[in-house]
Design a protein around this motif. Structure first.
Motif, PDB file in Angstrom:
ATOM      1  N   PHE A   1       7.585   8.536  18.843  1.00 22.92           N
ATOM      2  CA  PHE A   1       6.536   8.800  19.819  1.00 22.92           C
ATOM      3  C   PHE A   1       5.601   9.883  19.291  1.00 22.92           C
TER       4      PHE A   1
ATOM      5  N   ILE B   1       2.641  16.378  18.459  1.00 26.74           N
ATOM      6  CA  ILE B   1       4.104  16.488  18.487  1.00 26.74           C
ATOM      7  C   ILE B   1       4.676  15.093  18.298  1.00 26.74           C
TER       8      ILE B   1
ATOM      9  N   ILE C   1       9.946  16.902  16.429  1.00 30.24           N
ATOM     10  CA  ILE C   1      11.152  17.358  17.134  1.00 30.24           C
ATOM     11  C   ILE C   1      12.318  16.493  16.665  1.00 30.24           C
ATOM     12  N   ILE C   2      13.315  17.157  16.113  1.00 27.14           N
ATOM     13  CA  ILE C   2      14.491  16.445  15.589  1.00 27.14           C
ATOM     14  C   ILE C   2      15.463  16.181  16.745  1.00 27.14           C
TER      15      ILE C   2
ATOM     16  N   TYR D   1      14.216  10.746  27.485  1.00 22.20           N
ATOM     17  CA  TYR D   1      14.927  11.419  26.393  1.00 22.20           C
ATOM     18  C   TYR D   1      14.054  12.538  25.800  1.00 22.20           C
ATOM     19  N   ILE D   2      12.776  12.221  25.575  1.00 19.04           N
ATOM     20  CA  ILE D   2      11.860  13.220  25.004  1.00 19.04           C
ATOM     21  C   ILE D   2      11.769  14.444  25.915  1.00 19.04           C
TER      22      ILE D   2
ATOM     23  N   VAL E   1      13.193   9.253  18.637  1.00 18.41           N
ATOM     24  CA  VAL E   1      13.957   8.947  19.857  1.00 18.41           C
ATOM     25  C   VAL E   1      15.030   7.894  19.573  1.00 18.41           C
TER      26      VAL E   1
ATOM     27  N   GLU F   1      14.924  16.590  25.604  1.00 16.17           N
ATOM     28  CA  GLU F   1      14.941  17.388  24.366  1.00 16.17           C
ATOM     29  C   GLU F   1      13.963  18.559  24.479  1.00 16.17           C
ATOM     30  N   GLN F   2      12.783  18.289  25.038  1.00 15.94           N
ATOM     31  CA  GLN F   2      11.787  19.362  25.157  1.00 15.94           C
ATOM     32  C   GLN F   2      12.241  20.416  26.161  1.00 15.94           C
TER      33      GLN F   2
ATOM     34  N   ALA G   1      12.816   6.122  26.802  1.00 12.31           N
ATOM     35  CA  ALA G   1      12.501   7.039  25.697  1.00 12.31           C
ATOM     36  C   ALA G   1      11.804   8.293  26.200  1.00 12.31           C
TER      37      ALA G   1
ATOM     38  N   SER H   1       8.035  12.805  18.218  1.00 14.51           N
ATOM     39  CA  SER H   1       9.435  12.786  18.652  1.00 14.51           C
ATOM     40  C   SER H   1      10.148  11.585  18.045  1.00 14.51           C
TER      41      SER H   1
ATOM     42  N   LEU I   1      14.721  22.615  24.405  1.00 12.09           N
ATOM     43  CA  LEU I   1      14.051  23.531  23.465  1.00 12.09           C
ATOM     44  C   LEU I   1      13.378  24.684  24.207  1.00 12.09           C
TER      45      LEU I   1
END
Lengths: 90, 147
Positions: free
Chosen positions: A59, A80, A5-6, B67-68, A84, B71-72, B64, A82, B75
């Protein structure tokens, strides 16, 4: 094979693509494949010695690779990854 | 001057200001998501915990894993992660040098000044990649310019 995931701020270097499939079997291989595919990303991911930049954390699922096998952490088809960036201020 | 504009509806903006008032005297923080464009339109707010170890009255940090998740979430829901908000308790809504050094291009950085526990003023900023300086962004609430 894994999915990366960018992070949104870096998508301008991936033609606005949000997720990328890679074939690498380790985190290092997957990230290098990503940087090869999108060369403008390189300077944002790696320092001059080729190490992943200190203000970026990687991650795998919910786990920081620093608590796993770092860049050598193995990835599989359903992994997946990531990228970060540090989010902070004052 | 690029004249960036970011648009909130009143309820979403109130969610942010309430969250930051509740965190007073510490700094609070979170994400906002929505549609990219001119203007950027915020459609969702994701408050998160200030994970900074140490003086949270002067610093914030977002974990972190938060943040992940943001983003998910973006999406999954076909949204853009547009930016980050945080408070300046008893300080003006002006980005600090620390804010600027930590900022990333693209994101909108919304800052709310919380004075004695109450919302006082808001500003928003985007980091210019070429100059590494902040440029102020116009905030619209219910399509009206916030002054």
């Amino acid at each position: 094979m894994s999915k990366i995931i960018i992070p949104t701020p870096l998508r301008k270097f991936t033609n606005q693509t949000a997720t990328i499939q890679t074939n690498g079997t380790t985190v290092q291989a997957a990230i290098e494949e990503l940087a090869t595919k999108f060369p403008d990303l390189k300077q944002h991911l790696f320092d001059q010695s080729g190490t992943i930049r200190s203000f970026i954390r990687i991650f795998v699922g919910d786990d920081d690779i620093q608590s796993l096998e770092k860049e050598a952490t193995k990835v599989s088809q359903h992994t997946i990854i990531s990228i970060v960036p540090a989010i902070a201020g004052g | 001057m690029a004249n960036f504009i970011i648009e909130f509806n009143r309820d979403l903006f109130n969610t942010i200001s309430q969250h930051l008032e509740d965190n007073f005297p510490n700094e609070g923080c979170g994400f906002f998501l929505g549609k990219e464009g001119t203007p950027r339109v915020v459609t969702e707010v994701l408050p998160v915990v200030n994970s900074k170890e140490g003086d949270q009255r002067r610093r914030f940090e977002i974990a972190a894993i938060d943040y992940i998740k943001a983003e998910q979430y973006a999406l999954t829901n076909g949204l853009n992660l547009l930016g980050i908000y945080h408070s300046h308790p008893n300080h003006p809504a002006i980005p600090s040098e620390h804010d600027r050094k930590q900022a990333l291009p693209y994101f909108s950085y919304l800052i709310l000044s919380i004075q004695n526990g109450k919302f006082a003023k808001a500003t928003s900023w985007r980091l210019q990649e070429t100059t590494q300086q902040f440029e102020e962004e116009i905030i619209h609430i219910n399509k009206l310019k916030l002054t």
